[in-house]
Write a protein that holds these residues in place. Structure first.
Motif, PDB file in Angstrom:
ATOM      1  N   ASP A  34       0.839  -1.203   0.000  1.00 52.02           N
ATOM      2  CA  ASP A  34       0.000   0.000   0.000  1.00 52.02           C
ATOM      3  C   ASP A  34       0.875   1.255   0.000  1.00 52.02           C
ATOM      4  O   ASP A  34       1.481   1.586   1.028  1.00 52.02           O
ATOM      5  CB  ASP A  34      -0.921   0.003   1.230  1.00 52.02           C
ATOM      6  CG  ASP A  34      -2.031   1.041   1.082  1.00 52.02           C
ATOM      7  OD1 ASP A  34      -1.793   2.066   0.412  1.00 52.02           O
ATOM      8  OD2 ASP A  34      -3.123   0.823   1.631  1.00 52.02           O
ATOM      9  N   ALA A  36       0.031   4.407  -0.142  1.00 51.45           N
ATOM     10  CA  ALA A  36      -0.645   5.658   0.230  1.00 51.45           C
ATOM     11  C   ALA A  36       0.286   6.539   1.069  1.00 51.45           C
ATOM     12  O   ALA A  36       0.908   6.071   2.023  1.00 51.45           O
ATOM     13  CB  ALA A  36      -1.931   5.352   0.998  1.00 51.45           C
ATOM     14  N   VAL A  38      -0.336   8.694   3.208  1.00 47.08           N
ATOM     15  CA  VAL A  38      -0.754   8.912   4.600  1.00 47.08           C
ATOM     16  C   VAL A  38       0.027   8.015   5.572  1.00 47.08           C
ATOM     17  O   VAL A  38       0.174   8.361   6.745  1.00 47.08           O
ATOM     18  CB  VAL A  38      -2.282   8.681   4.722  1.00 47.08           C
ATOM     19  CG1 VAL A  38      -2.668   7.217   4.535  1.00 47.08           C
ATOM     20  CG2 VAL A  38      -2.820   9.227   6.038  1.00 47.08           C
ATOM     21  N   TYR A  39       0.576   6.870   5.089  1.00 46.24           N
ATOM     22  CA  TYR A  39       1.283   5.939   5.976  1.00 46.24           C
ATOM     23  C   TYR A  39       2.768   6.285   6.158  1.00 46.24           C
ATOM     24  O   TYR A  39       3.467   5.610   6.900  1.00 46.24           O
ATOM     25  CB  TYR A  39       1.168   4.508   5.450  1.00 46.24           C
ATOM     26  CG  TYR A  39      -0.265   4.031   5.348  1.00 46.24           C
ATOM     27  CD1 TYR A  39      -1.148   4.167   6.420  1.00 46.24           C
ATOM     28  CD2 TYR A  39      -0.740   3.429   4.184  1.00 46.24           C
ATOM     29  CE1 TYR A  39      -2.459   3.737   6.321  1.00 46.24           C
ATOM     30  CE2 TYR A  39      -2.051   2.989   4.084  1.00 46.24           C
ATOM     31  CZ  TYR A  39      -2.913   3.149   5.153  1.00 46.24           C
ATOM     32  OH  TYR A  39      -4.211   2.716   5.057  1.00 46.24           O
ATOM     33  N   LEU A  48      -5.406  14.953   6.357  1.00 47.69           N
ATOM     34  CA  LEU A  48      -6.625  14.177   6.600  1.00 47.69           C
ATOM     35  C   LEU A  48      -7.116  14.324   8.048  1.00 47.69           C
ATOM     36  O   LEU A  48      -8.054  13.642   8.460  1.00 47.69           O
ATOM     37  CB  LEU A  48      -6.380  12.692   6.283  1.00 47.69           C
ATOM     38  CG  LEU A  48      -6.235  12.325   4.796  1.00 47.69           C
ATOM     39  CD1 LEU A  48      -5.817  10.866   4.644  1.00 47.69           C
ATOM     40  CD2 LEU A  48      -7.542  12.580   4.036  1.00 47.69           C
ATOM     41  N   HIS A  50      -5.219  13.714  10.832  1.00 46.79           N
ATOM     42  CA  HIS A  50      -4.559  12.829  11.803  1.00 46.79           C
ATOM     43  C   HIS A  50      -3.470  13.608  12.538  1.00 46.79           C
ATOM     44  O   HIS A  50      -2.695  14.314  11.900  1.00 46.79           O
ATOM     45  CB  HIS A  50      -3.907  11.635  11.093  1.00 46.79           C
ATOM     46  CG  HIS A  50      -4.869  10.791  10.334  1.00 46.79           C
ATOM     47  ND1 HIS A  50      -5.667   9.867  10.950  1.00 46.79           N
ATOM     48  CD2 HIS A  50      -5.175  10.729   9.015  1.00 46.79           C
ATOM     49  CE1 HIS A  50      -6.423   9.267  10.041  1.00 46.79           C
ATOM     50  NE2 HIS A  50      -6.152   9.774   8.855  1.00 46.79           N
ATOM     51  N   PRO A  57      -5.255  -0.477   8.427  1.00 47.71           N
ATOM     52  CA  PRO A  57      -6.252  -1.053   9.348  1.00 47.71           C
ATOM     53  C   PRO A  57      -5.863  -2.380  10.008  1.00 47.71           C
ATOM     54  O   PRO A  57      -6.294  -2.642  11.129  1.00 47.71           O
ATOM     55  CB  PRO A  57      -7.481  -1.260   8.444  1.00 47.71           C
ATOM     56  CG  PRO A  57      -7.329  -0.262   7.348  1.00 47.71           C
ATOM     57  CD  PRO A  57      -5.853  -0.124   7.114  1.00 47.71           C
TER      58      PRO A  57
ATOM     59  N   PRO B   2     -11.209  12.660   1.049  1.00 48.80           N
ATOM     60  CA  PRO B   2     -12.027  11.520   1.487  1.00 48.80           C
ATOM     61  C   PRO B   2     -13.415  11.555   0.860  1.00 48.80           C
ATOM     62  O   PRO B   2     -13.970  12.633   0.604  1.00 48.80           O
ATOM     63  CB  PRO B   2     -12.105  11.698   3.007  1.00 48.80           C
ATOM     64  CG  PRO B   2     -10.957  12.575   3.360  1.00 48.80           C
ATOM     65  CD  PRO B   2     -10.730  13.459   2.168  1.00 48.80           C
ATOM     66  N   THR B  70      -9.710   1.372   1.770  1.00 47.86           N
ATOM     67  CA  THR B  70      -9.121   2.651   2.197  1.00 47.86           C
ATOM     68  C   THR B  70      -8.826   3.549   0.993  1.00 47.86           C
ATOM     69  O   THR B  70      -8.969   4.767   1.087  1.00 47.86           O
ATOM     70  CB  THR B  70      -7.862   2.440   3.059  1.00 47.86           C
ATOM     71  OG1 THR B  70      -6.961   1.541   2.394  1.00 47.86           O
ATOM     72  CG2 THR B  70      -8.216   1.846   4.412  1.00 47.86           C
ATOM     73  N   ASP B  71      -8.467   2.945  -0.162  1.00 47.67           N
ATOM     74  CA  ASP B  71      -8.291   3.748  -1.389  1.00 47.67           C
ATOM     75  C   ASP B  71      -9.619   4.391  -1.793  1.00 47.67           C
ATOM     76  O   ASP B  71      -9.669   5.552  -2.194  1.00 47.67           O
ATOM     77  CB  ASP B  71      -7.802   2.862  -2.552  1.00 47.67           C
ATOM     78  CG  ASP B  71      -6.291   2.641  -2.534  1.00 47.67           C
ATOM     79  OD1 ASP B  71      -5.614   3.182  -1.637  1.00 47.67           O
ATOM     80  OD2 ASP B  71      -5.793   1.912  -3.413  1.00 47.67           O
ATOM     81  N   GLY B  74     -10.640   6.948   0.951  1.00 50.99           N
ATOM     82  CA  GLY B  74      -9.715   8.081   0.960  1.00 50.99           C
ATOM     83  C   GLY B  74      -9.070   8.368   2.307  1.00 50.99           C
ATOM     84  O   GLY B  74      -8.305   9.322   2.428  1.00 50.99           O
ATOM     85  N   ASP B  75      -9.369   7.532   3.318  1.00 51.16           N
ATOM     86  CA  ASP B  75      -8.800   7.766   4.649  1.00 51.16           C
ATOM     87  C   ASP B  75      -8.894   6.468   5.455  1.00 51.16           C
ATOM     88  O   ASP B  75     -10.000   5.931   5.624  1.00 51.16           O
ATOM     89  CB  ASP B  75      -9.586   8.873   5.361  1.00 51.16           C
ATOM     90  CG  ASP B  75      -8.976   9.256   6.716  1.00 51.16           C
ATOM     91  OD1 ASP B  75      -7.996   8.604   7.143  1.00 51.16           O
ATOM     92  OD2 ASP B  75      -9.501  10.199   7.339  1.00 51.16           O
TER      93      ASP B  75
END
Lengths: 158, 141
Positions: A34, A36, A38-39, A48, A50, A57, B2, B70-71, B74-75
């Motif tokens: 993944d 993304a 955000v990680y 977002l 955070h 998850p 999102p 999650t894709d 968007g979050d």
């Protein structure tokens, strides 16, 4: 070793907290494929909402697995994890795990039975921050496979 | 950005994905997750346990399927519940092609407070490997 049904209802608070660092999350996100931002990127995480980089998850299982390894080693439960497969898994999130968390896991045995010759152990794990804030609860089932003859877990070969 | 709840309807399909899982990928996941169960990397132990060959970590399959959600949302914080049964193992042969995991999903309910229920369909080589794979997300509304 025989599974001990009287362990059902027992809880094991694991005292050593798991500190969540950015590298553990980055490595995990890479390993599950993944990409993304955000990680890995604090700014992407903040965009977002955070406070710090969140984990994917299923990352909480990594936190809980340390506690499970310890619980599986307890003779009073009598569960042989030599050949282990995962039966089912559920996550109930209060919020994502994130960088900076120090997580404490309490494992409870919720079921222990033998189904068609295989020991089946059902557990619940409550994960909280060291401040006491609930983060996520996991429910899961593990099945101890019986070794085919001659395997390292085959009682006849010990 | 999102996804917002007002842009979601029952019956919406999540973009389908196919992911290749190789032996090297299993070793990488073992390291990252600290799960060194040998049925995920040692063919001898896998056969001793009665499995046809090395199998993928159920948690890796579950993680691959999570990315589809999650894709789409968007979050990662949108996910409030995620559950599945590991009904069939993903057997990973020792070759460069490995195994393929196909992930699809569909919106099955739109509830109050932006809560949306999804069913995931996760197969490998046409066989369902996750059963009752369900996710609840909370979207901004």
């Amino acid at each position: 070793m025989a599974l001990n049904p009287s362990c059902v209802g027992t809880s094991y608070p694991l005292s050593r907290p798991y500190p969540v660092g950015p590298e553990a999350i980055r490595r995990f996100a890479e390993a599950v494929g993944d990409p993304a931002a955000v990680y890995t990127d604090q700014q992407a995480a903040q965009a977002l909402g955070h406070p710090s980089v969140p984990a994917p998850p299923t990352f909480p299982f990594v936190v809980v697995a340390r506690a499970l390894d310890e619980v599986f080693s307890y003779d009073e439960i009598g569960f042989d994890p030599t050949y282990l497969v995962h039966g089912d898994q559920c996550f109930e999130y209060a919020r994502p795990v994130r960088v900076g968390d120090r997580l404490v896991t309490t494992v409870s045995i919720t079921g222990a039975k033998n189904l068609r010759g295989k020991d089946v152990l059902t557990l619940r794990a409550d994960v909280a921050d060291t401040g006491g804030e609930h983060v996520v609860t996991l429910h899961m089932t593990f099945v101890s496979l019986t070794a085919v003859k001659g395997g390292v877990g085959d009682a006849a070969s010990r | 950005m999102p996804l917002r709840a007002e842009h979601v309807e029952v019956g919406d399909e999540l973009p389908a994905r196919t992911v290749t899982v190789t032996r090297q990928g299993l070793v990488r996941y073992a390291g990252a997750s600290e799960d060194f169960n040998p049925v995920h990397w040692n063919p001898r132990v896998a056969r001793e346990a009665g499995l046809p060959d090395v199998i993928a970590h159920g948690m890796l399959t579950m993680a691959i399927a999570a990315r589809t959600v999650t894709d789409w949302a968007g979050d990662p914080a949108a996910v409030v519940e995620y559950r599945t049964r590991f009904s069939r193992p993903v057997v990973v042969p020792d070759d460069p092609d490995g195994a393929s995991v196909e992930v699809g999903g569909r919106v099955v309910a739109c509830l109050d407070d932006g809560l949306v229920r999804l069913d995931l369909i996760v197969t490998s080589g046409g066989t369902k490997v996750l059963s009752d794979a369900r996710v609840t997300v909370r979207l901004a509304s």
